[in-house]
Design an enzyme around this catalytic site. Structure first.
Site, short mmCIF file in Angstrom:
data_model
loop_
_atom_site.label_atom_id
_atom_site.label_comp_id
_atom_site.label_asym_id
_atom_site.label_seq_id
_atom_site.Cartn_x
_atom_site.Cartn_y
_atom_site.Cartn_z
N GLY A 260 0.82 -1.20 0.00
CA GLY A 260 0.00 0.00 0.00
C GLY A 260 0.86 1.25 0.00
N ALA A 261 1.90 1.23 0.82
CA ALA A 261 2.79 2.38 0.93
C ALA A 261 3.98 1.96 1.78
CB ALA A 261 2.08 3.57 1.56
N MET A 262 4.99 2.84 1.85
CA MET A 262 6.22 2.52 2.56
C MET A 262 6.74 3.75 3.29
SD MET A 262 8.43 0.37 3.44
CE MET A 262 9.77 0.83 4.53
N GLU A 263 7.11 3.55 4.56
CA GLU A 263 7.42 4.67 5.46
C GLU A 263 8.87 5.14 5.41
OE1 GLU A 263 8.02 0.96 8.20
OE2 GLU A 263 6.73 1.54 6.52
N ASN A 264 9.59 4.89 4.32
CA ASN A 264 10.98 5.32 4.22
C ASN A 264 11.17 6.71 4.84
OD1 ASN A 264 11.17 3.16 2.05
ND2 ASN A 264 9.89 4.69 1.05
N HIS A 296 -0.93 6.31 8.67
CA HIS A 296 -0.14 5.15 9.08
C HIS A 296 1.34 5.34 8.76
CE1 HIS A 296 0.46 0.75 9.75
NE2 HIS A 296 1.43 0.93 8.87
N GLU A 297 1.64 5.74 7.53
CA GLU A 297 3.05 5.88 7.14
C GLU A 297 3.71 7.05 7.87
OE1 GLU A 297 4.06 3.33 5.76
OE2 GLU A 297 2.17 2.59 4.98
N HIS A 300 4.62 6.06 11.40
CA HIS A 300 5.81 5.20 11.44
C HIS A 300 7.09 6.01 11.71
CE1 HIS A 300 5.06 1.02 10.80
NE2 HIS A 300 4.46 1.16 9.64
N GLU A 319 4.41 -2.57 13.27
CA GLU A 319 3.17 -2.57 12.49
C GLU A 319 1.91 -2.64 13.35
OE1 GLU A 319 3.10 -1.59 9.65
OE2 GLU A 319 5.11 -1.95 8.86
#
Length: 868
Positions: A260-264, A296-297, A300, A319
């Site tokens: 869905g997405a990534m919290e880099n 959410h991201e 994080h 998570e």
């Protein structure tokens, strides 16, 4: 397969042999021959002169130590071993990779015309040789070089510290991230985008630049994402006291993305599904999903980035906690009751099914072959429920004290689930010794409650028994610490005070034993109990409610979730009894008292429209399937359809009146407007099963001024198989065939089409100009919808659905095994079906197992299911 992949075990964890304090990366970007130079400052931590680095799909061009070429190394499966090293040194590794050929979408790859990365969980090893594990934290400096005309935007983690021109029309940008991070949080994006810019002033007065990068022409679809980002930053400061820590925060929307997405850190790479929205292209559900995932991201940044996980077995540390935080964010901004209901539906449906499947695992797994397989509902959603139980036991103040202590102890480190629980325990003084079993024990506890009222003594006894059935690879189960939230009501709907041994007690009972009795005093009449309020623990509740008790709770329960839950339990009683009736050749029936109860809900003036819509929604086929050891697919479908038709015809006048009263002339995404549309479209989904259904649905489609109402009409036509369905589907396709993301909604309807020729239609749909099996969104929308949410057609007795699934999985095994691994889940539960279906599914699983090149992602699931 030539050699069976080997499992890794949590108990075998060993700390790294070396640390890397700093890494300087230079990317010279080309479609097929990108060169990556990685210069790392390395320190020996253990008595070892050898260093192992992970690496996959890499061409090693050069390797040097302290500036001198180094030949004492050997390439091994999965990496490289370097020998004869000093205690402290500078390591330079130069590799070449082919982003264009990277269809697995892990590491560095091309998405449309842009370069982008996905490094969680183990994608960085596809970029360079490196200790690709979350407990190696380094400060990253990244220089990105590319053709200026094609890639005017060059992005990476941290703050921009330099930029300039180089020869041949190329340019560079240098980024520096001051916060140590593991390799999985690294990100790089290069492309030509439209950019939406804003800024946010933090509570301490720092001005943070906000930038959202989208494909050209999509700028008008990024506004809601920016609003959600600002709301997230504000909420995290207000609720948790957490402030953003860089000068810039960037989001990039890409069309090809496995997740869905990534919290880099500082550069979130998003699936475009969770960024792009306007009223013409997105539904209310899309808007709410964007708000939740953006939140959410962002959350994080602290729960996942500033404090990361020591090893991947601890994944729920970041998570489960962050899902809890995004759920609270959505609840604080919107309807808490509706958000809680939707969260619980996920647990009771697909998560309970996962617990009962061969892939059952604790939220902190003990064993893994392919880490991507543990990005599961158990780790995320059940993990969130475990955090919520701690919040219930500690209260908001105690929980916030625990969070503060957690950050004080572990900021800038790689922590464990035990570290988090210890912080909660130490800050609150609450003993969580037994509670820790939730982290290590798999499966869904079944909680059976019985009651006894003594009129003479004026006592009411609740006996609560818990049992967790054995699961795959875990036969022994222990009693869990279950926070069990209750209320007792008298005949007037008033709450009865809970008194034990002459003292008032809290409404959350601590259930810790296999069998435990609570005796409440001063109960002057037989009460009606409201049990497991707010779904205070992820358990299956069994209590012999009478119909009138459930109808009473639907009206009188103070807690909206409890009202909804009573309605669900009432429906469940009739669904179960009617499934038995259908299996015996009898007709489906629904009592007048049940119909009247739902009539009362529909016409209630005190309940919010969004909540009424939830009350009127039946359990899904998949949730009902979870109630049975052997699933009767056709009987469940017949009963659910018949109950919906019965309610539709019995309440037709009321449904039509409510439907007409809720029409809105202007579209807005405030929660009141969303709630009214939700109820109106729920009414339409029922009315579609009446004589006037075709006319109403067609009229709504033609007059709709937003995608929510358009899709509601199409969905109603699809599920009720109305005559207008084909015309509406054709019109939508003509209008949106140029936009894959908008077409995903259409693909999903094709995937869930209940028509007898559904599979034939799906196979034809795969030839649609907007469809590509290489795009995870398209594949999930069409193929995933068919496998997971079209049970009658997927489980056709002919076996054609299973054969189709096998063909797709074999094709995707080599192109994108991570997506294939997500698609296979419905096949893994084959033992829940009749003998004939079991044999047909097993045949497909055996065919997969026999493949020479079966990917680890699929190997783990296929072998686990067959061996269970």
């Amino acid at each position: 397969m030539a050699q069976s992949p080997q499992a890794k075990y949590r108990k075998d964890y060993q700390s790294p042999s070396h640390s890397i304090t700093d890494i300087d990366l230079t990317f010279d970007l080309f479609d097929t021959e990108t060169v990556v130079a990685a210069v790392s400052q390395v320190k020996q931590l253990k008595d070892s002169t050898s260093l192992y680095l992970d690496g996959e799909e890499l061409e090693l061009k050069a390797l040097s130590i302290n500036g001198e070429a180094w030949s004492d190394y050997q390439l091994v499966e999965g990496g490289i071993e370097i020998h004869g090293l000093p205690q402290q040194f500078e390591l330079t590794v130069v590799t070449q990779i082919n982003p264009e050929a990277n269809t697995a979408l892990e590491g560095l790859y091309k998405s449309g015309g842009a370069f982008c990365t996905q490094c969680e969980a183990e994608g960085f090893r596809r970029i360079t040789y490196y200790p690709d594990r979350p407990d190696v934290l380094a400060k990253y400096t990244t220089t990105v070089i590319a053709d200026k005309a094609s890639y005017p935007y060059l992005l990476s983690n941290g703050n921009r510290i330099d930029q300039g021109e180089v020869e041949s029309g190329r340019h560079f940008v240098k980024w520096q991230d001051p916060h140590p991070k593991p390799a999985y949080l690294f990100a790089l994006v290069a492309g030509d985008f439209d950019v939406l810019r804003d800024h946010y002033v933090t509570k301490s007065g720092r001005d943070v630049a906000l930038e959202i990068f989208v494909d050209k022409g999509n700028l008008d679809r990024a506004t809601h994402a920016m609003t959600s980002l600002v709301n997230s930053m504000k909420w995290d400061e207000t609720r948790f006291g957490l402030e953003y820590d860089l000068d810039i925060y960037m989001i990039v929307a890409v069309d090809f993305f496995n997740m869905g997405a990534m919290e880099n850190k500082g550069l979130n790479v998003f699936n475009s599904k969770y960024v792009l929205a306007n009223e013409n292209t997105a539904t209310d559900t899309d808007y709410l999903g964007i708000e939740a995932v953006i939140g959410h991201e962002y959350f994080h940044n602290w729960t996942g980035n500033r404090v990361t996980c020591r090893d991947w077995f601890q994944l729920s540390l970041k998570e489960g906690l962050t899902v809890f935080r995004d759920q609270e964010f959505s609840s604080d901004l919107g309807s808490r009751a509706v958000n809680r209901i939707n969260n619980v539906r996920i647990i009771r449906g697909p998560q309970f099914a996962e617990d009962a499947s061969p892939m059952s695992h604790p939220i902190r797994p003990d064993k893994v072959i392919e880490m991507n397989n543990f990005y599961t509902l158990t780790v995320y959603e059940k993990g969130s429920e475990v955090i919520r139980m701690m919040h219930t036991l500690l209260g908001e103040d105690g929980f916030q004290k625990g969070m503060k202590l957690y950050f004080e102890r572990h900021d800038g480190t790689a922590a464990t689930c035990e570290d988090f629980v210890s912080a909660m325990e130490d800050a609150s003084g609450v003993d969580l010794t037994q509670f820790r079993l939730w982290y290590s024990q798999s499966g869904t506890p079944k909680v059976t409650v019985s009651s006894e009222y003594d009129a003479d003594a004026k006592t009411y006894a609740l006996t609560i028994e818990q049992v967790t059935e054995p699961t795959n690879n875990q036969s022994e189960k222990q009693p869990l610490h279950i926070p069990f939230d209750i209320e007792l009501y008298d005949s007037k709907g008033e709450v009865i005070e809970l008194i034990i041994d002459g003292k008032p007690v809290h409404h959350v009972l601590d259930v810790k034993e296999a069998k435990q009795t609570f005796v409440f005093e001063n109960v002057s009449e037989q009460p009606v109990p409201s049990l497991l309020r707010e779904f205070s623990a992820p358990v299956i509740l069994e209590y012999d409610y009478q119909d009138q008790e459930l109808i009473f709770l639907m009206v009188h329960a103070r807690n909206e979730f409890a009202r909804w839950d009573a309605g669900q339990m009432l429906l469940a009683k009739y669904i179960r009894s009617n499934i038995s009736a259908v299996q015996n050749g009898d007709a489906v029936t629904l009592s007048e008292s049940v119909i009247d109860a739902f009539r009362g809900v529909l016409l209630s003036a005190e309940l919010e429209p969004a909540f009424i819509a939830e009350m009127l929604s039946l359990p899904s086929h998949n949730e009902v399937s979870g109630w049975y050891q052997c699933v009767d697919v056709d009987a469940i479908a017949l009963v659910l359809k018949s109950i919906k038709e019965t309610l539709a015809t019995s309440l037709e006048d009321e449904l039509l009146a409510v439907y007409r009263s809720l029409e809105q002339q202007q579209y807005s995404i405030d929660h009141d407007a969303i709630g009214k549309r939700s109820l109106r479209n729920t009414c339409l989904s029922y009315l579609a099963h009446t004589a006037q259904g075709n006319h109403l649905v067609e009229a709504q489609y033609q007059s709709a001024n937003n995608m929510t109402d358009t899709m509601a009409a199409m969905s109603a036509a699809n599920q009720a198989q109305l005559p207008c369905r084909e015309a509406l589907m054709a019109d939508y396709s003509d209008k949106w065939k140029h936009d894959g993301l908008v077409m995903d909604k259409w693909f999903m309807l094709q995937g869930t089409n209940p028509a007898e020729n559904a599979l034939e239609v799906i196979q034809q749909t795969m030839k649609h100009e907007a469809f590509s099996l290489k795009n995870p969104n398209r594949t999930r929308s069409l193929i995933g919808a068919f496998l997971a949410n079209n049970p009658v057609r997927f489980h056709a007795k002919s076996g054609e659905g299973y054969r189709f699934a096998g063909e797709i999985l074999r094709e995707m095994n080599s192109s994108n095994p991570q997506v294939a691994s997500r698609l296979i889940d419905p096949l893994l539960k084959f033992r829940k079906y009749d003998v004939e279906r079991q044999a047909l599914i097993k045949k497909e699983l055996e065919a997969l197992k026999s493949m020479d090149n079966l990917a680890k992602d699929l190997y783990e699931k296929v072998t686990t299911a067959l061996d269970a």
